[in-house]
Scaffold this motif. Structure first.
Motif, PDB file in Angstrom:
ATOM      1  N   MET A 163      12.390  -0.526  22.926  1.00  0.00           N
ATOM      2  CA  MET A 163      11.813   1.352  23.311  1.00  0.00           C
ATOM      3  C   MET A 163      12.636   1.578  21.620  1.00  0.00           C
ATOM      4  SD  MET A 163      14.546   4.208  25.381  1.00  0.00           S
ATOM      5  CE  MET A 163      14.049   3.237  26.718  1.00  0.00           C
ATOM      6  N   ALA A 164      11.305   2.858  21.250  1.00  0.00           N
ATOM      7  CA  ALA A 164      11.741   3.263  20.044  1.00  0.00           C
ATOM      8  C   ALA A 164      12.638   4.828  19.897  1.00  0.00           C
ATOM      9  CB  ALA A 164      10.244   4.291  19.950  1.00  0.00           C
ATOM     10  N   GLY A 165      13.344   5.083  20.920  1.00  0.00           N
ATOM     11  CA  GLY A 165      14.319   6.101  20.725  1.00  0.00           C
ATOM     12  C   GLY A 165      15.911   5.071  20.595  1.00  0.00           C
ATOM     13  N   ASP A 166      15.733   3.951  20.465  1.00  0.00           N
ATOM     14  CA  ASP A 166      16.972   3.265  20.673  1.00  0.00           C
ATOM     15  C   ASP A 166      17.067   2.895  18.591  1.00  0.00           C
ATOM     16  OD1 ASP A 166      17.659   3.125  22.347  1.00  0.00           O
ATOM     17  OD2 ASP A 166      16.774   1.342  22.514  1.00  0.00           O
ATOM     18  N   LYS A 167      15.717   2.945  17.744  1.00  0.00           N
ATOM     19  CA  LYS A 167      15.873   2.876  16.208  1.00  0.00           C
ATOM     20  C   LYS A 167      16.475   4.123  15.668  1.00  0.00           C
ATOM     21  CE  LYS A 167      11.455  -0.365  16.780  1.00  0.00           C
ATOM     22  NZ  LYS A 167      10.355  -0.106  16.297  1.00  0.00           N
ATOM     23  N   PRO A 168      16.904   3.644  14.613  1.00  0.00           N
ATOM     24  CA  PRO A 168      17.404   4.671  13.897  1.00  0.00           C
ATOM     25  C   PRO A 168      16.534   5.486  13.081  1.00  0.00           C
ATOM     26  CG  PRO A 168      18.199   2.800  12.520  1.00  0.00           C
ATOM     27  CD  PRO A 168      17.001   2.225  13.932  1.00  0.00           C
ATOM     28  N   LEU A 169      16.589   6.551  12.516  1.00  0.00           N
ATOM     29  CA  LEU A 169      15.347   7.585  12.330  1.00  0.00           C
ATOM     30  C   LEU A 169      14.546   7.139  10.963  1.00  0.00           C
ATOM     31  CD1 LEU A 169      14.959  10.208  14.369  1.00  0.00           C
ATOM     32  CD2 LEU A 169      15.857  11.383  11.794  1.00  0.00           C
ATOM     33  N   GLY A 170      13.325   7.025  11.092  1.00  0.00           N
ATOM     34  CA  GLY A 170      12.720   6.390  10.563  1.00  0.00           C
ATOM     35  C   GLY A 170      12.218   5.049   9.548  1.00  0.00           C
ATOM     36  N   ALA A 171      13.313   4.206  10.886  1.00  0.00           N
ATOM     37  CA  ALA A 171      13.695   3.143  10.846  1.00  0.00           C
ATOM     38  C   ALA A 171      12.238   1.891  10.915  1.00  0.00           C
ATOM     39  CB  ALA A 171      14.432   2.189  11.323  1.00  0.00           C
ATOM     40  N   GLY A 172      11.850   0.915  10.556  1.00  0.00           N
ATOM     41  CA  GLY A 172       9.881   0.573  11.240  1.00  0.00           C
ATOM     42  C   GLY A 172       9.114   0.829  12.057  1.00  0.00           C
ATOM     43  N   THR A 173       8.905   2.150  11.254  1.00  0.00           N
ATOM     44  CA  THR A 173       7.501   2.343  11.696  1.00  0.00           C
ATOM     45  C   THR A 173       6.403   1.935  11.281  1.00  0.00           C
ATOM     46  OG1 THR A 173       7.785   4.216   9.741  1.00  0.00           O
ATOM     47  CG2 THR A 173       8.601   5.259  12.013  1.00  0.00           C
ATOM     48  N   LEU A 174       6.264   1.001  10.381  1.00  0.00           N
ATOM     49  CA  LEU A 174       5.040   0.321   9.668  1.00  0.00           C
ATOM     50  C   LEU A 174       5.326  -1.056  10.404  1.00  0.00           C
ATOM     51  CD1 LEU A 174       4.552   1.669   6.383  1.00  0.00           C
ATOM     52  CD2 LEU A 174       2.892   2.168   8.687  1.00  0.00           C
ATOM     53  N   THR A 175       4.537  -1.621  10.866  1.00  0.00           N
ATOM     54  CA  THR A 175       4.880  -3.122  10.444  1.00  0.00           C
ATOM     55  C   THR A 175       4.778  -3.952   9.133  1.00  0.00           C
ATOM     56  OG1 THR A 175       1.828  -3.319  11.242  1.00  0.00           O
ATOM     57  CG2 THR A 175       3.449  -2.841  12.948  1.00  0.00           C
ATOM     58  N   PRO A 176       5.308  -5.703   9.371  1.00  0.00           N
ATOM     59  CA  PRO A 176       5.340  -5.965   8.046  1.00  0.00           C
ATOM     60  C   PRO A 176       3.356  -6.261   7.923  1.00  0.00           C
ATOM     61  CG  PRO A 176       6.423  -7.262   9.600  1.00  0.00           C
ATOM     62  CD  PRO A 176       5.908  -6.092  10.831  1.00  0.00           C
ATOM     63  N   ALA A 177       2.395  -6.631   8.136  1.00  0.00           N
ATOM     64  CA  ALA A 177       1.542  -6.655   7.833  1.00  0.00           C
ATOM     65  C   ALA A 177       0.699  -4.889   7.150  1.00  0.00           C
ATOM     66  CB  ALA A 177       0.425  -6.718   8.908  1.00  0.00           C
ATOM     67  N   GLU A 178       1.267  -3.570   7.871  1.00  0.00           N
ATOM     68  CA  GLU A 178       0.740  -2.420   6.964  1.00  0.00           C
ATOM     69  C   GLU A 178       1.014  -1.699   5.780  1.00  0.00           C
ATOM     70  OE1 GLU A 178      -0.136  -0.077  11.245  1.00  0.00           O
ATOM     71  OE2 GLU A 178       2.410  -0.525  11.020  1.00  0.00           O
ATOM     72  N   LEU A 179       2.789  -2.787   5.825  1.00  0.00           N
ATOM     73  CA  LEU A 179       3.635  -2.530   4.505  1.00  0.00           C
ATOM     74  C   LEU A 179       3.074  -3.799   3.672  1.00  0.00           C
ATOM     75  CD1 LEU A 179       7.954  -2.820   5.517  1.00  0.00           C
ATOM     76  CD2 LEU A 179       6.135  -1.191   4.740  1.00  0.00           C
ATOM     77  N   ASP A 180       2.704  -5.058   4.081  1.00  0.00           N
ATOM     78  CA  ASP A 180       1.711  -5.387   3.133  1.00  0.00           C
ATOM     79  C   ASP A 180       0.125  -5.004   2.345  1.00  0.00           C
ATOM     80  OD1 ASP A 180       3.593  -7.620   3.205  1.00  0.00           O
ATOM     81  OD2 ASP A 180       2.623  -8.494   4.176  1.00  0.00           O
ATOM     82  N   LYS A 181      -0.721  -4.117   3.181  1.00  0.00           N
ATOM     83  CA  LYS A 181      -1.156  -3.059   2.662  1.00  0.00           C
ATOM     84  C   LYS A 181      -0.997  -1.946   1.776  1.00  0.00           C
ATOM     85  CE  LYS A 181      -6.024  -1.163   4.672  1.00  0.00           C
ATOM     86  NZ  LYS A 181      -6.311  -1.240   5.782  1.00  0.00           N
ATOM     87  N   GLU A 182      -0.228  -1.469   1.941  1.00  0.00           N
ATOM     88  CA  GLU A 182       0.467  -0.535   1.493  1.00  0.00           C
ATOM     89  C   GLU A 182       0.789  -0.764   0.770  1.00  0.00           C
ATOM     90  OE1 GLU A 182       3.502   2.424   2.388  1.00  0.00           O
ATOM     91  OE2 GLU A 182       2.371   3.282   3.213  1.00  0.00           O
ATOM     92  N   ALA A 183       1.710  -2.119  -0.013  1.00  0.00           N
ATOM     93  CA  ALA A 183       2.462  -2.089  -0.658  1.00  0.00           C
ATOM     94  C   ALA A 183       1.660  -3.097  -2.366  1.00  0.00           C
ATOM     95  CB  ALA A 183       3.428  -3.642  -0.526  1.00  0.00           C
ATOM     96  N   ASP A 184      -0.018  -3.422  -1.415  1.00  0.00           N
ATOM     97  CA  ASP A 184      -0.887  -3.754  -2.081  1.00  0.00           C
ATOM     98  C   ASP A 184      -1.598  -2.570  -2.638  1.00  0.00           C
ATOM     99  OD1 ASP A 184      -3.681  -6.048  -3.029  1.00  0.00           O
ATOM    100  OD2 ASP A 184      -4.336  -4.990  -1.748  1.00  0.00           O
ATOM    101  N   LYS A 185      -2.229  -1.329  -2.116  1.00  0.00           N
ATOM    102  CA  LYS A 185      -2.210  -0.468  -2.726  1.00  0.00           C
ATOM    103  C   LYS A 185      -1.374   0.277  -3.489  1.00  0.00           C
ATOM    104  CE  LYS A 185      -4.316   3.693  -0.700  1.00  0.00           C
ATOM    105  NZ  LYS A 185      -4.402   5.021   0.372  1.00  0.00           N
ATOM    106  N   VAL A 186      -0.574   0.396  -3.817  1.00  0.00           N
ATOM    107  CA  VAL A 186       0.561   0.901  -4.469  1.00  0.00           C
ATOM    108  C   VAL A 186       0.298   0.257  -5.902  1.00  0.00           C
ATOM    109  CG1 VAL A 186       3.168   1.133  -5.433  1.00  0.00           C
ATOM    110  CG2 VAL A 186       2.486   1.508  -2.914  1.00  0.00           C
ATOM    111  N   TYR A 187       0.557  -1.755  -5.080  1.00  0.00           N
ATOM    112  CA  TYR A 187       0.670  -2.192  -7.120  1.00  0.00           C
ATOM    113  C   TYR A 187      -0.824  -1.832  -7.979  1.00  0.00           C
ATOM    114  CZ  TYR A 187      -0.057  -7.004  -9.690  1.00  0.00           C
ATOM    115  OH  TYR A 187       0.026  -7.356 -10.719  1.00  0.00           O
ATOM    116  N   ARG A 188      -2.367  -1.797  -6.969  1.00  0.00           N
ATOM    117  CA  ARG A 188      -3.650  -1.774  -7.878  1.00  0.00           C
ATOM    118  C   ARG A 188      -4.078  -0.775  -8.162  1.00  0.00           C
ATOM    119  NH1 ARG A 188      -7.186  -1.104  -3.578  1.00  0.00           N
ATOM    120  NH2 ARG A 188      -5.534  -1.258  -1.659  1.00  0.00           N
ATOM    121  N   LEU A 189      -3.180   0.476  -7.472  1.00  0.00           N
ATOM    122  CA  LEU A 189      -2.893   1.740  -8.401  1.00  0.00           C
ATOM    123  C   LEU A 189      -2.000   1.504  -9.590  1.00  0.00           C
ATOM    124  CD1 LEU A 189      -2.778   3.835  -5.641  1.00  0.00           C
ATOM    125  CD2 LEU A 189      -4.407   3.984  -7.208  1.00  0.00           C
TER     126      LEU A 189
END
Length: 142
Positions: free
Chosen positions: A1-27
């Motif tokens: 249940m999403a209401g059980d997570k702390p505020l801001g925690a776990g909003t991105l999946t590991p794959a989404e984090l990797d994609k975002e990390a790759d974008k930041v790294y390329r820049l």
């Protein structure tokens, strides 16, 4: 249940984090500063640094070694150019600026290579002072 997570925690999946990390790294690899990446992507400095750390972890050791080699080559080119500028400097202020630039770049190379910084800087400063002592001062003529 999403209401059980702390505020801001776990909003991105590991794959989404990797994609975002790759974008930041390329820049970042293209020469953009962390501050400009923060502004462009609407991220805090902390998030950008975490994404860069994740991207580096995902790269593997071979890619990191290549990146170090590229960075070392770039710094070496800048050091070579700074020495040319030092040789062509007309004023004491210009010479001092070149000496500071050379020392700063050499510290960056030493840090990149894991060398002890003070010995490297001392050696480079001694070389630079030898160059300065060989050139006559255009103002005082000595």
């Amino acid at each position: 249940m999403a209401g059980d997570k702390p505020l801001g925690a776990g909003t991105l999946t590991p794959a989404e984090l990797d994609k975002e990390a790759d974008k930041v790294y390329r820049l970042f690899k293209r020469g953009n500063s962390k501050v400009s990446i923060c502004r462009a992507l609407g991220m805090s400095m902390d998030v950008v640094e975490r994404r860069l750390a994740r991207a580096r972890k995902n790269l593997g050791e071979d890619s990191l070694a290549d990146m170090r080699t590229d960075r070392e080559s770039s710094l070496t080119d800048m050091i070579r150019e700074a020495h040319k500028n030092l040789e062509n400097a007309d004023t004491v202020a210009e010479r001092n600026a070149c000496v500071r630039t050379i020392a700063d770049l050499n510290m960056k190379v030493a840090k990149l290579l894991g060398l002890e910084v003070p010995a490297k800087v001392t050696l480079e400063m001694e070389k630079t002072l030898e160059i300065l002592q060989l050139q006559p001062d255009p103002v005082w003529g000595d």
